[in-house]
Motif scaffolding. Structure first.
Motif, PDB file in Angstrom:
ATOM      1  N   PHE A   1       0.646  -1.147  -0.003  1.00  0.00           N
ATOM      2  CA  PHE A   1      -0.049   0.118  -0.002  1.00  0.00           C
ATOM      3  C   PHE A   1       0.908   1.213   0.006  1.00  0.00           C
ATOM      4  O   PHE A   1       2.273   1.299   0.231  1.00  0.00           O
ATOM      5  N   VAL A   2       0.100   2.150  -0.203  1.00  0.00           N
ATOM      6  CA  VAL A   2       0.857   3.756  -0.031  1.00  0.00           C
ATOM      7  C   VAL A   2       0.458   4.106   1.147  1.00  0.00           C
ATOM      8  O   VAL A   2      -0.845   4.421   1.573  1.00  0.00           O
ATOM      9  N   LEU A   3       1.401   4.588   1.878  1.00  0.00           N
ATOM     10  CA  LEU A   3       1.276   5.212   3.196  1.00  0.00           C
ATOM     11  C   LEU A   3       1.565   6.559   3.201  1.00  0.00           C
ATOM     12  O   LEU A   3       2.474   7.083   2.616  1.00  0.00           O
ATOM     13  N   LEU A   4       0.485   7.330   3.805  1.00  0.00           N
ATOM     14  CA  LEU A   4       0.536   8.649   3.716  1.00  0.00           C
ATOM     15  C   LEU A   4       0.248   9.259   5.454  1.00  0.00           C
ATOM     16  O   LEU A   4      -0.338   8.684   6.083  1.00  0.00           O
ATOM     17  N   ALA A   5       1.315   9.762   6.005  1.00  0.00           N
ATOM     18  CA  ALA A   5       1.470  10.387   7.000  1.00  0.00           C
ATOM     19  C   ALA A   5       1.115  12.064   7.060  1.00  0.00           C
ATOM     20  O   ALA A   5       1.771  12.593   6.402  1.00  0.00           O
ATOM     21  N   VAL A   6       0.117  12.325   7.776  1.00  0.00           N
ATOM     22  CA  VAL A   6      -0.442  14.015   7.850  1.00  0.00           C
ATOM     23  C   VAL A   6      -0.352  14.365   9.162  1.00  0.00           C
ATOM     24  O   VAL A   6      -0.160  13.762  10.252  1.00  0.00           O
ATOM     25  N   ASP A   7       0.093  15.660   9.204  1.00  0.00           N
ATOM     26  CA  ASP A   7       0.232  16.354  10.381  1.00  0.00           C
ATOM     27  C   ASP A   7      -1.034  17.186  10.683  1.00  0.00           C
ATOM     28  O   ASP A   7      -2.097  17.024  10.027  1.00  0.00           O
ATOM     29  N   ASP A   8      -1.143  17.999  11.712  1.00  0.00           N
ATOM     30  CA  ASP A   8      -2.323  18.820  11.895  1.00  0.00           C
ATOM     31  C   ASP A   8      -2.864  19.817  10.721  1.00  0.00           C
ATOM     32  O   ASP A   8      -3.986  19.990  10.894  1.00  0.00           O
ATOM     33  N   SER A   9      -2.000  20.210   9.846  1.00  0.00           N
ATOM     34  CA  SER A   9      -2.467  20.779   8.659  1.00  0.00           C
ATOM     35  C   SER A   9      -3.168  19.957   7.747  1.00  0.00           C
ATOM     36  O   SER A   9      -3.542  20.475   6.486  1.00  0.00           O
TER      37      SER A   9
END
Length: 289
Positions: free
Chosen positions: A153-161
């Motif tokens: 899979f493609v993993l996306l890590a997102v922050d508070d923005s």
């Protein structure tokens, strides 16, 4: 390259090392999937060591300049062996890679680099050139250490923005490859505050953020399976690295506002060193204040 042409080009740095071999192969596979051409760039350092780079008199196919051209040709052969139908261009430059690669990749769809590491010293596996370009390039930068899960899979890590640039890049990759997209958002709690990995049930703002990002992802990449997970950990980077197990690509953003030139955020820095997959740092050209 014109800006229009650059946006449909993936640039890969090649120096003949095993790390750059992997980078060229990875870049070639993804260039054809994204309908991009590939530009193989070699930066020869001989100019820093000698002014006499011409052929040796009486010796055919010799000289330092020819040696640099041969390295570049090897990169092209490797790309064409990987994807025979791929359109491949070349650029031979003289000088430090960190200076030239940032310039030649400006406006490109992506810059791909191998991880020229330190042999495991202190657990740091990513070389200084890759780190600096991940912090200074004007396009997304992929650093390839290994490609152990090409069907993951493609993993996306997102922050508070919500990491909009990283979201856009992750959706492009998921669409091009047909991979599932997994989105994670890490909630920071100091060690010992509560048992790690407790069910996350009382974080309405974080849940709303994750739901919003997932909704945007489904809109940008319709037909792609999208899942999300809130993670609780004392370390943002540790949580992302753990989540990257089984991923074909880990996508992270960077604010790119390091006080020291060539630095990125601590989370992106740690993920580059330790993730279980290739890492894409979603850089964009700096906008005027």
């Amino acid at each position: 390259m014109t800006n229009e042409g650059a946006s449909k080009t993936i640039v890969v740095g090649y120096d003949g090392s095993e790390e750059s071999n992997r980078a060229v192969q990875w870049a070639a596979k993804h260039a054809i999937l994204r309908d991009c051409s590939l530009r193989v760039v070699h930066c020869s350092l001989w100019v820093l060591l000698s002014h006499n780079r011409g052929p040796v008199p009486g010796v055919a196919d010799s000289g330092l300049e020819r040696a640099a051209q041969k390295v570049l040709e090897e990169g092209v052969v490797l790309a064409k062996e990987t994807v025979p139908e791929l359109e491949v261009h070349t650029t031979l430059l003289h000088g430090m890679p960190r200076d030239h690669l940032a310039h030649v990749s400006a406006g490109a769809a992506m810059l791909v680099l191998g991880s020229r590491g330190l042999g495991g010293f202190m657990g740091l596996l990513v070389g200084s050139v890759s780190l600096e370009l991940a912090a200074t390039a004007e396009c997304p930068v992929a650093v390839i250490r290994a490609d152990d899960n090409p069907d993951g899979f493609v993993l996306l890590a997102v922050d508070d923005s919500g990491s909009p640039a990283a979201l856009e890049d992750a959706c492009h990759f998921a669409e091009a490859t047909g991979a599932d997209l997994k989105i994670v958002h890490v909630l920071h709690e100091p060690a010992g505050y509560r048992r790690l990995r407790d069910p996350v049930e009382d974080y309405p703002e974080a849940e709303a953020l994750l739901d919003s990002v997932m909704s945007h992802a489904r809109h940008k990449a319709p037909g792609i399976k999208v899942a999300g997970e809130l993670l609780v950990d004392a370390s943002f980077s540790r949580a992302v690295v753990k989540a990257s197990q089984g991923a074909r690509l880990t996508v992270v953003g960077t604010k790119g506002h390091g006080v020291i030139k060539g630095t990125i955020g601590s989370t992106a820095h740690a993920v580059l060193h330790h993730a279980h997959s290739p890492v894409l740092v979603s850089r964009r050209k700096a906008q005027p204040a």
